[in-house]
Motif scaffolding. Structure first.
Motif, PDB file in Angstrom:
ATOM      1  N   LYS A  40       0.819  -1.218   0.000  1.00 15.82           N
ATOM      2  CA  LYS A  40       0.000   0.000   0.000  1.00 15.82           C
ATOM      3  C   LYS A  40       0.852   1.268   0.000  1.00 15.82           C
TER       4      LYS A  40
ATOM      5  N   ILE B 215       2.733   1.327  -3.822  1.00 14.15           N
ATOM      6  CA  ILE B 215       2.068   1.257  -5.120  1.00 14.15           C
ATOM      7  C   ILE B 215       1.911   2.636  -5.779  1.00 14.15           C
ATOM      8  N   GLU B 216       1.582   3.636  -4.990  1.00 14.43           N
ATOM      9  CA  GLU B 216       1.395   4.959  -5.612  1.00 14.43           C
ATOM     10  C   GLU B 216       2.705   5.561  -6.108  1.00 14.43           C
TER      11      GLU B 216
ATOM     12  N   TYR C 160       3.539   3.750  -9.271  1.00 12.09           N
ATOM     13  CA  TYR C 160       2.601   4.151 -10.329  1.00 12.09           C
ATOM     14  C   TYR C 160       2.970   5.529 -10.883  1.00 12.09           C
TER      15      TYR C 160
ATOM     16  N   ALA D 148      -0.106  -4.237  -7.841  1.00 13.32           N
ATOM     17  CA  ALA D 148      -1.543  -4.105  -8.100  1.00 13.32           C
ATOM     18  C   ALA D 148      -2.248  -5.455  -7.963  1.00 13.32           C
TER      19      ALA D 148
ATOM     20  N   ASN E  47      -3.025  -5.456  -4.491  1.00 18.90           N
ATOM     21  CA  ASN E  47      -3.878  -4.340  -4.082  1.00 18.90           C
ATOM     22  C   ASN E  47      -4.663  -3.830  -5.299  1.00 18.90           C
TER      23      ASN E  47
ATOM     24  N   GLU F 270      -7.544  -2.765  -5.656  1.00 21.62           N
ATOM     25  CA  GLU F 270      -8.418  -1.608  -5.414  1.00 21.62           C
ATOM     26  C   GLU F 270      -7.799  -0.306  -5.899  1.00 21.62           C
ATOM     27  N   PHE F 271      -6.479  -0.291  -6.038  1.00 25.62           N
ATOM     28  CA  PHE F 271      -5.807   0.933  -6.484  1.00 25.62           C
ATOM     29  C   PHE F 271      -6.331   1.396  -7.838  1.00 25.62           C
TER      30      PHE F 271
ATOM     31  N   ALA G 140     -10.953   5.749  -8.262  1.00 30.46           N
ATOM     32  CA  ALA G 140      -9.819   5.585  -9.172  1.00 30.46           C
ATOM     33  C   ALA G 140     -10.244   5.604 -10.635  1.00 30.46           C
TER      34      ALA G 140
END
Length: 545
Positions: free
Chosen positions: A305, A308-309, A312, A355, A358, A360-361, A367
């Motif tokens: 978590k 991931i951002e 990305y 991903a 996770n 949901e990202f 999103a």
């Protein structure tokens, strides 16, 4: 001659006495005194001392000193004879073996090749006789000896463990555990090369066969991940890269990569653009490769978590949106950004792994806008991949066997694997919702034994990327609907698309590849650490870990 005859007389007395030789101390003392005599006396005394050493426990220290004097004699023949006899002192008195091993370890510095061979043979015989004591003697020099002696000892230890470890060490857990503890002590102050050597030894030991997490923790400790990352400090960068590469095999076998991976995402990636090339090597790409290789292994939900951002956002930097109409009007030449395939392979693989854990990202209602933007970028990058894959396949068409082993074609094969990997992952991510079914081998890693080095992806006449295995299985491939010609990736006058030219490769260097393109560079190796300075300091300062 009289002195030599006297020596033979004393030998006869001791030999005739057999097991009662210890009752004739004066005869043995005369033999010890001969080490100060003529060359002939010295040669005889070294043989006789070793023969009767065990019978005189009270004189053994004197006898060892006498033998060491002979090992330092000016006559190389006397030295060789004495060195050859040293292991015989330990056959019935193993308590002296660590000291003799220590002495022989110091003699590994000999510049006389014949003498050096005798020293190595003597040490090897001690190792086979009593490995724990021999290891103790070696580490006496590794931990406390001069630089040259230390280096020679580590080199010998590595070689003897590789050759005889399974026979001599594996049956004894106690000896292997002792070796592990000694190596841990030595790792408080090592060069990069020494560190790699010690890790190779540890990995070969039976007691460490399933200790993947312990081995990974040893590497993590050496990497000093509690310290800030300084991209301008070549030693810090080098240390991190080398430690990370040492740790990855343990991650693959089950150890958790979470500590290393978190450091990469939180400390290294924010400073990625501050890294500078070293000897023509793209350090940024090396860091991204590490990210990709670590991402499948042992990450916690918290790791995923938090990572991931940032991953990305970094991926978006290298997966541009298609050029807009206004941009096309204001530029007569290639308006589209360069497609940096090597970087994108690393980042899209890492993002795919995160991903998957996770989803949901990309699937949360919040999103939706993010996913819309992402699909545009995926589609645009897929178009570039299609162009490049087609060109590479045409260039490699009909080439087999030795021809594919030529350097130029090897580079093209890696490029084809890179772009095919990206295509496979784009197909997964282009699903709505995204799918995470693809399993790929990263382009810089050797293909699996049952996998061809050439990807099976092809492109049909409807601009559809098709994986032949899936097609045979009846799975409907994802179709990328190419926009009208005016909105397809813009071509130059030579009808090429501008793509990423990796550092260190000259534009146009690869014949047979479309002009302006170079292979994604997936196989560049990494050099070693900076050497250890003279006069060891503690830790990395002073040239050490």
């Amino acid at each position: 001659m009289a002195a030599v005859e006297e020596l033979y007389k004393q030998f006869g007395i001791l030999a005739d006495a057999k097991e009662k030789a210890g009752e004739h101390e004066n005869a043995f003392l005369l033999i010890l005194a001969a080490v100060k005599g003529s060359q002939a006396e010295k040669r005889l005394s070294s043989q006789f001392i070793a023969r009767f050493f065990k019978f005189f426990p009270k004189l053994q220290e004197n006898a060892i000193d006498a033998m060491l004097d002979l090992c330092e004699d000016e006559d190389n023949m006397i030295r060789r004879q004495a060195i050859k006899s040293l292991p015989d002192l330990c056959k019935d008195t193993p308590e002296h073996l660590p000291r003799i091993a220590d002495v022989l370890t110091q003699l590994l510095q000999s510049e006389d090749l014949a003498e050096l061979t005798i020293v190595k043979n003597a040490l090897t015989s001690l190792f086979k006789m009593e490995p724990k004591g021999t290891i103790g003697g070696l580490f006496s020099q590794i931990l406390n000896g001069e630089e040259v002696s230390r280096e020679s000892a580590i080199k010998f230890l590595s070689g003897v463990v590789e050759e005889y470890g399974k026979i001599v060490l594996h049956p004894s857990h106690e000896t292997e555990e002792y070796l592990v503890e000694e190596i841990k002590k030595a790792m408080a102050d090592v060069t990069g090369e020494e560190f790699r050597t010690f890790m190779t030894i540890l990995s070969s030991l039976k007691v460490m066969a399933a200790a993947h997490q312990e081995l990974a923790d040893i590497v993590t400790e050496q990497a000093e991940l509690n310290q800030p990352f300084q991209p301008s400090d070549a030693d810090i960068v080098d240390r991190f890269l080398s430690c990370a590469k040492q740790a990855i095999p343990y991650f693959v076998k089950g150890a958790s990569a979470q500590t290393f991976f978190s450091y990469l995402v939180e400390r290294v990636l924010p400073k990625l653009n501050e890294l500078v090339a070293s000897d023509g090597e793209d350090i940024k790409l090396e860091m991204l490769k590490l990210c990709a290789e670590m991402s499948p292994h042992g990450l916690t939900d918290e790791n995923v978590k938090s990572a991931i951002e940032p991953i990305y956002n970094l991926l978006l930097e290298y997966m541009p949106l298609p050029p807009g109409d206004e941009e096309e009007k204001t530029s007569e030449e290639n308006a589209e950004p360069k497609l940096q395939f090597s970087y994108v392979e690393c980042l899209i693989f890492t993002f795919h792994q995160l991903a998957k854990k996770n989803p949901e990202f990309l699937t949360d209602t919040s999103a939706a806008e993010r996913f819309k933007d992402f699909r545009l970028r995926l589609q645009y990058f897929a178009q570039g991949c299609q162009v490049y894959i087609k060109q590479l396949r045409l260039s490699l068409q009909g080439k087999t066997g030795p021809t594919l082993q030529e350097d130029e074609n090897k580079i093209k094969i890696v490029a084809l694997r890179t772009t095919s990997n990206i295509n496979a992952l784009i197909k997964d991510l282009f699903h709505n919702p995204p799918s995470f079914k693809s399993s790929i081998t990263l382009s810089w890693k050797p293909p699996a034994k049952n996998q061809s080095s050439l990807p099976a992806s092809t492109k049909d006449d409807k601009n559809t990327i098709v994986d032949e295995k899936r097609k045979r299985a009846g799975i409907t491939p994802i179709t990328f609907d190419l926009p009208p010609e005016t909105k397809s990736p813009k071509r130059s006058k030579s009808n090429t698309i501008t793509v990423y030219t990796p550092p260190g490769r000259r534009t146009g260097a690869s014949n047979g590849v479309v002009k302006g393109q170079s292979m994604p560079d997936g196989n560049r190796g990494r050099g070693g650490f900076r050497g250890r300075n003279q006069g060891r300091g503690r830790g990395w300062r002073g040239g050490r870990f």
